[in-house]
Motif scaffolding. Structure first.
Motif, PDB file in Angstrom:
ATOM      1  N   SER A  61      20.024 109.901  45.005  1.00 61.24           N
ATOM      2  CA  SER A  61      19.416 108.644  44.811  1.00 61.24           C
ATOM      3  C   SER A  61      17.962 108.608  45.167  1.00 61.24           C
ATOM      4  O   SER A  61      17.454 107.946  44.568  1.00 61.24           O
ATOM      5  CB  SER A  61      20.415 107.790  46.088  1.00 61.24           C
ATOM      6  OG  SER A  61      21.422 108.132  46.260  1.00 61.24           O
ATOM      7  N   LEU A 101      12.133 105.929  39.791  1.00 56.91           N
ATOM      8  CA  LEU A 101      12.367 104.459  39.421  1.00 56.91           C
ATOM      9  C   LEU A 101      11.313 103.475  39.869  1.00 56.91           C
ATOM     10  O   LEU A 101      11.001 102.504  39.266  1.00 56.91           O
ATOM     11  CB  LEU A 101      13.697 104.123  39.912  1.00 56.91           C
ATOM     12  CG  LEU A 101      14.886 104.214  38.826  1.00 56.91           C
ATOM     13  CD1 LEU A 101      16.127 103.513  39.260  1.00 56.91           C
ATOM     14  CD2 LEU A 101      14.526 103.129  37.526  1.00 56.91           C
ATOM     15  N   SER A 131      15.687  96.706  33.741  1.00 57.13           N
ATOM     16  CA  SER A 131      16.550  97.958  33.560  1.00 57.13           C
ATOM     17  C   SER A 131      16.127  98.645  35.003  1.00 57.13           C
ATOM     18  O   SER A 131      17.102  99.085  35.484  1.00 57.13           O
ATOM     19  CB  SER A 131      16.126  98.856  32.427  1.00 57.13           C
ATOM     20  OG  SER A 131      16.291  97.957  31.298  1.00 57.13           O
ATOM     21  N   THR A 173      17.883  97.156  37.751  1.00 56.84           N
ATOM     22  CA  THR A 173      19.414  97.512  37.854  1.00 56.84           C
ATOM     23  C   THR A 173      19.614  98.702  38.337  1.00 56.84           C
ATOM     24  O   THR A 173      20.601  99.014  39.068  1.00 56.84           O
ATOM     25  CB  THR A 173      19.917  96.970  36.474  1.00 56.84           C
ATOM     26  OG1 THR A 173      19.321  95.950  35.931  1.00 56.84           O
ATOM     27  CG2 THR A 173      21.303  96.997  36.270  1.00 56.84           C
ATOM     28  N   LEU A 174      18.870  99.636  37.615  1.00 54.62           N
ATOM     29  CA  LEU A 174      19.044 101.016  38.079  1.00 54.62           C
ATOM     30  C   LEU A 174      19.000 101.198  39.696  1.00 54.62           C
ATOM     31  O   LEU A 174      19.846 101.719  40.405  1.00 54.62           O
ATOM     32  CB  LEU A 174      18.178 102.054  37.553  1.00 54.62           C
ATOM     33  CG  LEU A 174      18.667 103.289  37.125  1.00 54.62           C
ATOM     34  CD1 LEU A 174      20.109 103.156  36.193  1.00 54.62           C
ATOM     35  CD2 LEU A 174      17.255 104.010  36.372  1.00 54.62           C
ATOM     36  N   THR A 228      29.252  99.282  38.464  1.00 49.73           N
ATOM     37  CA  THR A 228      29.701 100.748  39.028  1.00 49.73           C
ATOM     38  C   THR A 228      30.995 101.091  39.616  1.00 49.73           C
ATOM     39  O   THR A 228      31.680 101.955  39.550  1.00 49.73           O
ATOM     40  CB  THR A 228      28.741 101.298  40.109  1.00 49.73           C
ATOM     41  OG1 THR A 228      28.876 100.278  41.309  1.00 49.73           O
ATOM     42  CG2 THR A 228      27.384 101.281  39.901  1.00 49.73           C
TER      43      THR A 228
END
Ligand code: ADP
Length: 984
Positions: free
Chosen positions: A619, A626, A655, A658-659, A803
């Motif tokens: 992550s 990100l 996006s 959201t990611l 998810t």
């Protein structure tokens, strides 16, 4: 020629003949001549001798007759002691014929010792010529020894030949009479002597007696008096004087009237005396008299009549003071009464046995032995009442007790009653003296009932023992003293030690097979707490009254074993500790399986941990680029862009966000899985918490035309202790799902609270529900919802995104908060998600300024803030969202960093005016990040700390790390505005 001459001539001739015999050998002529002469001479002599013989013969006959007329034996002996003459008395005495004796000696007829004496005495006479008289003992012809007086005299004839003439007289008879006479005389003399001595003694004794009599009378303790016919006292002893308290002179000659203090008493005495005098009958009276004024005593007076030789009458009185005896008798009677009361009413049977017979029984004995009467029992042999099997034992004990040998004082046996009923009794016997001889005193208690219960108990004990023996676990029991009383088959098998070798043993013998030494073990621990013992067990646990302990035995029979023991105290019916029981199970097998399991679990946990670590790393790796994307699109949007360019950039930014939220969820989930999730406990304003959650989904809901309503029970306390962020996270999850899966209608939130009475009145169970009017969930899918990565179907993912972690995280959080989560749903109609949490009511603190109500009215005012480049450093997604939301309302936008490292990376990419810095973050916390910023960019952004705990010293610590200002969580919107505007 005379006879004597002839004899002489004969002798000469004989000599001549001898001479001739010698000479004859010489001359025959001479011999013839001599022979002729001699024969002539012989013829003359022959004639002469014939004449002489006839004359002598007549003379001898005469003599013989005289001698034989003597009754006394008479004898003549020649010099060679040969009898030459005896009379008939002598031959009669010897019981021999006359001819037999002549020419023989005494030795031929009498015993040698007698004959020797005769010889000696005879020889004396021959030698001395003196006559002697002797008393001799001579054995006669009949063999009778006689006493003879013998007189012996010497006689010498004309030719000088010596003869002894003896005459004897038998004095045997007279001797005997003489002896008898003598002994009679002696006897007489002796008895005369004795009589004389006796008389002398008697005389002396008489004198003594007279003296003594006085002394004795006076020494007698009982008063004695003698009265004459006129009732006058003529004799008294000292004791009588004492009784009357007078001297002898004062008493003698007086009568009762002059002696007794009271005349009535004197009269009675007089009358009694008179009775004796007249009737001569002795009388004995018990009287209570006063002899001296003031002293009363009980006496026994015996009055006897005595009459002397001259016929004078006297009265002899003997008085005995029996006052003390009377009193003692009275006391004895009293105590006898008491004792018989005791014996007759005793609950125990009391028996005296002597000579094997019953000699005494008390009344209860009669009922013990049945319907017998006392008469039937007394003098009956006691074995008759004893049960045959016990008889010899009881009789033997009785015998030994009588013989004073050692024998138990107490024991039990059975008796048989008259109706044939068998009863158990306990005897307590002692040796006593009964009427002067040994006997036994026996106390018998009827213990039939007790025996019966004992037997019943024994029976039940046996059953219990059987049960223990049957138990599959190794089991043993000890008593209070630590002695083994049961050792079952299973423990025999486990230890190899048989019950018969263990039962009855103490001193921790039972520890030997386990530890090889005598030491207290678990069973001892239940009786007495002991840290030392406890420490020897790998694991000890208390379950009610019993204790479980696990121990590792490296040296047990058959190798290494793991044992689990369970021990418990045993109590008796009175509640006292009676002993303890321990059951031991070999858990070696289980232990091995358990060990394997633990190892497997540890391996699995390690795998999970590495998975979580991997996820966290991943992550982080994804978030870094990100953040760059999101940050730079932000920059781009601030610049001049065509409408289409702006649309593209915004899509990229959305996006990216959201990611980021997906990454955040994954991070949360891995945190929970790794057991690293910790909840905070601080006051939460429940209504505020719900409002913020609603705020976060409101925009999306409004976009879809959905209404959100919430309903809070009025009675619910305003504050609870808990984790504000995590509770809000659950609510946001449920609300965003509801918004996501509902196309039209309303979303409703409701909260109720139920106090939990039992523990704490301030403790509540809060029940939340979020219901929607969305697509619903098919029933068969309901159970999978709360598992991780699970969605109702793959089409959902495609259509709605997500998810599949939201509900799984929610469930874990709810569980951490002490509650549970569930769903009720119907496809097409909608779903209601429920969850509960446990929370304690918190103190009421000031309501934050940005409550739901105020916020609703004020958003427009904040729209015109000066553009600031803000970086929000916050690891928690919800907090990020909340902060972003607030900033948005104040007219700001911000980039987000999840930890200190991301902050540094972001600043390196682009400059910021303000960094809103959470203090507690993973990887690098806010304080370190602030110091780094100050080091790398001395003219860098303003840093404002956001901390969860408004603790004392926090502010100082933050400022020391290089920060410029400080606000505390939960963020209050006015505070946020103040710190942001301060920078301007
Ligand atoms: P996701 O991120 O996929 O939404 P969730 O764990 O939050 O993960 O939800 C799991 C699944 O449960 C969703 O994909 C959806 O199929 C279903 N679900 C959750 N909430 C609702 C709801 N309110 N109405 C209908 N289906 C829902």
């Amino acid at each position: 020629m005379q006879f004597n001459d002839a004899l002489q001539r004969l002798c000469q001739l004989r000599a001549r003949l001898d001479d001739i015999r010698i000479k004859s050998q010489l001359s025959p002529a001479c011999l013839c001549e001599t022979l002729f002469d001699t024969s002539l001479e012989l013829q003359v002599i022959e004639r002469l001798l014939e004449e002489k013989c006839s004359a002598d013969k007549s003379q001898l006959l005469f003599l013989e007759r005289i001698l034989n007329s003597f009754t006394d034996p008479l004898f003549v002996k020649d010099r060679r002691h040969r009898y030459v003459l005896i009379n008939s008395a002598e031959s009669d005495f010897a019981a021999r014929k006359h001819e037999e004796m002549i020419g023989k000696t005494s030795h031929d007829f009498f015993p040698k010792e007698q004959a020797d004496i005769f010889w000696e005495k005879d020889e004396e006479v021959f030698a001395t010529g003196r006559e002697n008289v002797n008393e001799e003992f001579v054995t006669d012809g009949q063999g009778i020894v006689r006493t003879m007086f013998t007189k012996k005299t010497l006689y010498v004839d004309e030719t000088g030949n010596e003869f002894l003439v003896g005459i004897a007289r038998d004095v045997t008879k007279s001797k005997k009479i003489e002896e008898q006479l003598k002994s009679a005389h002696d006897e007489m003399e002796k008895s005369v002597h004795e009589r004389t001595a006796e008389l002398e003694n008697a005389n002396q004794a008489l004198t003594d007696t007279r003296d003594y009599l006085d002394k004795i009378i006076n020494s007698i303790g009982d008063p004695i008096h003698v009265k004459d016919r006129q009732h006058r006292v003529v004799l008294v002893n000292d004791a009588a004087c004492k009784l009357f308290c007078r001297s002898r002179e004062e008493i003698l000659g007086r009568t009762a009237y002059e002696l007794f203090p009271s005349p009535e008493m004197a009269e009675i005495s007089w009358r009694k005396d008179e009775e004796v005098f007249t009737t001569g009958v002795e009388n004995v009276n018990e009287e209570t008299n006063t002899y001296t004024p003031g002293v009363t005593c009980t006496v026994l007076v015996k009055k006897t009549l005595y009459m002397d030789k001259s016929g004078n009458k006297f009265l002899v009185g003997v008085t005995r003071d029996i006052t003390d005896r009377k009193r003692a008798e009275e006391a004895l009677r009293e105590s006898e009464k008491k004792y018989s009361l005791l014996i007759n009413n005793a609950n125990e049977s009391i028996i005296v046995a002597q000579d094997g017979l019953l000699k005494f029984v008390n009344p209860i004995t009669l009922s013990l032995l049945g319907m017998y009467s006392e008469k039937e029992l007394i003098d009956r042999p006691f074995p008759h009442f004893i049960y045959p099997d016990d008889r010899s034992m009881v009789v033997e004990n009785y015998r030994r007790r009588i013989a004073n040998e050692a024998v138990p004082p107490r024991y039990a046996f059975r008796v048989v009653t008259s109706e044939g009923i068998v009863k158990w009794v306990e005897i307590n016997a002692t040796l006593i003296e009964w009427q002067g001889r040994p006997a036994t005193l026996n106390f018998l208690t009827d213990i039939t009932e007790r025996k019966r219960t004992e037997e019943a108990l024994l029976g039940s004990e046996q059953r219990l023992m059987d049960i223990i023996d049957f138990l599959p676990d190794a089991t043993f029991v000890i008593d209070r003293e630590g002695k083994v009383i049961a050792w079952n088959r299973a423990i025999e098998a486990m230890t190899g030690i048989l019950a018969k070798d263990m039962v009855g043993k103490g001193d921790y013998e039972y520890a030997l097979p386990f530890y090889g030494s005598r030491r207290p073990i678990l069973i001892d621990l239940v009786i007495k707490a002991d840290r030392e013992i406890e420490s020897k067990y790998d694991h000890i646990e208390k379950k009610g009254r019993s204790l479980m302990g696990e121990a590792y035995m490296p040296n047990m029979r058959g190798g290494i074993v793991y044992l689990v023991g369970s021990a418990s105290v045993l109590y008796d019916s009175a509640g006292n500790v009676f002993g303890a029981i321990e059951s031991i199970r070999d858990i070696t097998e289980r232990k091995i399986v358990e060990d394997n399991l633990i190892r497997a679990k540890e391996a699995a946990e390690a795998a999970t941990r590495s998975k979580s670590e991997f996820l966290a790393n991943m992550s982080h790796e994804i978030r870094t680029p990100l953040n760059a994307v999101v940050g730079l699109t932000g920059l781009l949007l601030n610049g001049d862009l065509t409408a289409q360019e702006r649309d593209y950039v915004e899509t990229v930014r959305t996006s990216g966000n959201t990611l980021l939220s997906v990454i955040n969820e994954i991070l949360d989930f891995s945190k929970i899985e790794g057991g690293k999730m910790e909840l905070e406990s601080q006051p939460v304003h429940l209504r505020e918490c719900i409002c913020v959650a609603v705020d976060l989904v409101k925009a999306d809901a409004e976009k879809k035309g959905l209404a959100i309503k919430y309903c809070l029970d009025e009675t619910i306390p305003a504050y609870f202790k808990g984790d504000d962020t995590r509770l809000r996270q659950v609510l946001v999850n449920l609300l965003s799902n509801a918004v996501k899966f509902t196309h039209a209608g309303t979303i409703e939130i409701s909260v109720t609270a139920k106090p939990i009475q039992t523990t704490n009145s301030r403790q509540y169970e809060l029940h939340f529900s979020v219901s929607d009017t969305g697509i619903g969930i098919p029933e068969e899918k309901l159970n999978r919802l709360f598992q991780s990565f699970s969605q109702v179907d793959s089409t959902t993912t495609r259509k709605y995104g997500g998810t599949g972690l939201g509900l799984a995280i929610s469930r874990r959080l709810v569980e951490l908060m002490g509650g549970e989560i569930w769903v009720v749903s119907q496809p097409e109609l909608g779903s209601t998600f429920h969850f509960t949490i446990l929370a304690e009511e918190a103190e009421n603190i000031a309501l934050p300024a940005d409550s739901c109500d105020t916020r609703a009215k004020t958003p427009a005012r904040w729209g015109n803030a000066r553009p600031l480049r803000i970086l929000l450093a916050e690891d928690n997604a919800i907090n990020q969202m909340v902060a972003i939301q607030m900033l948005k309302r104040l007219g700001y936008s911000a980039d987000v960093a999840g930890n200190g490292l991301e902050v540094l990376q972001a600043i390196e990419r682009q400059p910021y005016d303000v960094v809103l810095m959470d203090v507690q973050m993973p990887e690098m916390d806010g304080l370190v990040a602030a110091q780094e910023i100050r080091k790398l960019w001395p003219k860098g952004p303003r840093i404002i700390a956001i901390t969860a705990y408004a603790l004392k010293g926090d502010r100082e610590r933050c400022l020391a790390a290089g920060m410029d200002d400080y606000i505390s969580k939960p963020i209050v919107i006015d505070e946020l505005r103040r710190v942001l505007e301060m920078g301007d």
